[in-house]
Design a protein around this motif. Structure first.
Motif, PDB file in Angstrom:
ATOM      1  N   ILE A 326       0.836  -1.210   0.000  1.00 48.08           N
ATOM      2  CA  ILE A 326       0.000   0.000   0.000  1.00 48.08           C
ATOM      3  C   ILE A 326       0.863   1.249   0.000  1.00 48.08           C
ATOM      4  CG2 ILE A 326      -1.710   1.286   1.323  1.00 48.08           C
ATOM      5  CD1 ILE A 326      -2.769  -1.394   2.350  1.00 48.08           C
ATOM      6  N   ASP A 327       1.873   1.235   0.793  1.00 46.53           N
ATOM      7  CA  ASP A 327       2.759   2.397   0.901  1.00 46.53           C
ATOM      8  C   ASP A 327       4.184   1.889   0.774  1.00 46.53           C
ATOM      9  OD1 ASP A 327       3.732   4.927   1.282  1.00 46.53           O
ATOM     10  OD2 ASP A 327       3.371   4.964   3.464  1.00 46.53           O
ATOM     11  N   PRO A 328       4.726   1.817  -0.452  1.00 41.92           N
ATOM     12  CA  PRO A 328       6.053   1.233  -0.684  1.00 41.92           C
ATOM     13  C   PRO A 328       7.129   1.977   0.102  1.00 41.92           C
ATOM     14  CG  PRO A 328       4.892   1.501  -2.750  1.00 41.92           C
ATOM     15  CD  PRO A 328       4.097   2.233  -1.724  1.00 41.92           C
ATOM     16  N   PRO A 329       8.236   1.290   0.452  1.00 45.35           N
ATOM     17  CA  PRO A 329       9.313   1.919   1.215  1.00 45.35           C
ATOM     18  C   PRO A 329       9.954   3.090   0.467  1.00 45.35           C
ATOM     19  CG  PRO A 329       9.498  -0.464   1.292  1.00 45.35           C
ATOM     20  CD  PRO A 329       8.441  -0.158   0.307  1.00 45.35           C
ATOM     21  N   GLN A 330      10.002   2.999  -0.869  1.00 47.53           N
ATOM     22  CA  GLN A 330      10.591   4.098  -1.651  1.00 47.53           C
ATOM     23  C   GLN A 330       9.783   5.367  -1.485  1.00 47.53           C
ATOM     24  OE1 GLN A 330      11.076   3.126  -5.740  1.00 47.53           O
ATOM     25  NE2 GLN A 330      11.758   5.161  -6.351  1.00 47.53           N
ATOM     26  N   ARG A 331       8.440   5.208  -1.487  1.00 49.98           N
ATOM     27  CA  ARG A 331       7.588   6.376  -1.338  1.00 49.98           C
ATOM     28  C   ARG A 331       7.740   6.968   0.073  1.00 49.98           C
ATOM     29  NH1 ARG A 331       1.484   5.280  -2.654  1.00 49.98           N
ATOM     30  NH2 ARG A 331       2.521   4.611  -4.590  1.00 49.98           N
TER      31      ARG A 331
END
Length: 420
Positions: A326-331
């Motif tokens: 849902i909320d990627p680490p890159q983001r």
């Protein structure tokens, strides 16, 4: 002339002596026959008495010397009759031709509900004594002779059944609590005390305990006691009756009548404890007990919590993976970098930029982003040309533009120099 014959008194002396001896034998032989001898004698002064009246009886023990220890008696059982020991023995002595006989008198009290002639069977008495005042002790056992006693039933008393005969009878009652409006389930305790002169508590009439609808009756074991003071015999009977109210409504405890025969006035007397009436109300309705089914919803909760505890590692791993989708680490790293730049903190900005590069090794960078990163590196690792404080707003804006418009950015495969 006729001559008179002379009187001859000596010829009459033998006949006079014989008459004198006969007279002496007549006077002294009965006395010798009635002389006291060792043994046991039952003495009942009154040969007639009323039914239920106290009849004193005595057992006299005679011995040739002093009495030792206590005497014992085998009192036979007589129907409808109670015999109890009264007081302590009385000691005396009798003289028979110069020989002293010791006498020990024991008093008993007889109470009987019988009527007519009653034959008192022989009583066996056992005691120990010496011959004289001192010396060895001898054991003796004697039996009394049977004695007949006549008991009269007072007129018009047949319907009374159990009859108490006394000169004075007092009756008292107490309540705990006092009868009044009650609730169903309440308990009443009634204590009745009878005291009668010349009576024993055992021979007093028990208080009746009839069955009462809606009320349960529990009579306790009566307490009886006797007191003897200066020849006055006083008997007491104490009874406690417990009433348990089981049903609501109007209840009546019936009156209790006590009858007795007064031998002094030869009249029937009575005393009545009045009837007691009271009302009992229904007890308040207790609140409904909560149903145990209301806790059923806890069952699945407990099951879920148990499964969650058992599979906590797998669940934690799955939730972490779902969060990354849902909320990627890159983001998340990009947001942290922008936040650090806008806080104008060079050290935090460098740390956030290095963290972001772990997720994007091939960075798409614009000219503006390169210039701003160079200024940040110069601020941290080099000597700034001016002394103005570093602001990261331009770096954050350049980074956002490179993320939103990658077509306008240049593709670089190497990171910018830290020390240009």
């Amino acid at each position: 002339m006729t001559s008179k014959e002379p009187q001859r008194f000596p010829d009459q002396i033998p006949s006079l002596m014989g008459s004198l001896v006969s007279l002496l034998l007549f006077l002294f032989v009965p006395t010798i026959g009635l002389a006291a001898e060792p043994g046991a004698t039952l003495v009942i002064p009154k040969k007639e008495a009323w039914t239920g009246q106290r009849v004193p009886i005595f057992i006299e023990l005679r011995a040739e010397g002093s009495f030792k220890s206590s005497a014992s008696f085998d009192i036979p059982e007589i129907p409808q009759t109670v015999v109890i020991k009264v007081g302590n023995p009385v000691l005396s002595s009798e003289t028979d031709g110069g020989n002293e006989v010791f006498v020990q008198s024991h008093e008993f009290a007889l109470f009987s509900q019988a009527s007519g002639n009653i034959e008192f069977p022989p009583i066996t008495a056992r005691f120990s004594h010496t011959k004289g005042y001192t010396g060895p002790v001898f054991d003796a056992s004697y039996q009394t002779e049977s004695v007949t006693l006549t008991l009269k039933r007072p007129p018009n008393s047949e319907s009374l059944g159990f009859l108490v005969t006394t000169d004075s009878l007092t009756i008292e009652e107490t309540w705990d609590p006092k009868p009044g409006p009650l609730e169903t389930g309440a308990v009443l305790k009634r204590t009745i005390v009878q005291r009668a002169s010349q009576q024993t508590g055992i021979a007093l009439k028990p208080a009746p305990t009839p069955e009462i609808e809606g009320i349960r009756t529990y009579p306790a074991t009566p307490k009886v006691s006797d007191k003897t003071e200066r020849g006055t015999f006083l008997g007491e009977r104490r009874e406690t009756i417990t009433y348990l109210v089981q049903q609501p409504g109007l209840h009546t405890l019936p009156e209790i009548r006590f009858d007795w025969w007064n031998p002094s006035t030869e009249t029937l007397e009575s005393k009545t404890l009045p009837a007691i009436t009271f009302t009992a109300t229904a007890p308040p309705t207790p609140p409904a007990k909560p149903s145990p089914l209301r806790y059923l919803w806890l069952v699945p909760v407990v099951i879920v919590l148990g499964l969650a505890a058992f599979y906590r590692r797998s669940i934690a791993s799955g939730l972490h993976e779902l969060h990354d989708r849902i909320d990627p680490p890159q983001r998340r790293a990009a947001r942290q970098f922008v936040k650090a730049c806008r806080s104008n903190d060079p050290a935090a900005s460098i740390a956030a930029w290095n963290h972001f590069r772990q997720f994007d090794s091939e960075i798409i960078s614009s000219v503006a982003l390169k210039e701003e990163l160079g200024r940040l590196n110069s601020m941290i690792y080099g000597i700034p040309k001016n002394q103005q404080e570093w602001t990261g707003e331009a770096l954050a804006r350049a980074f956002r533009q490179s993320q939103h418009h990658p077509a306008q950015a240049d593709h670089v495969s190497q990171l910018p120099e830290l020390n240009p």
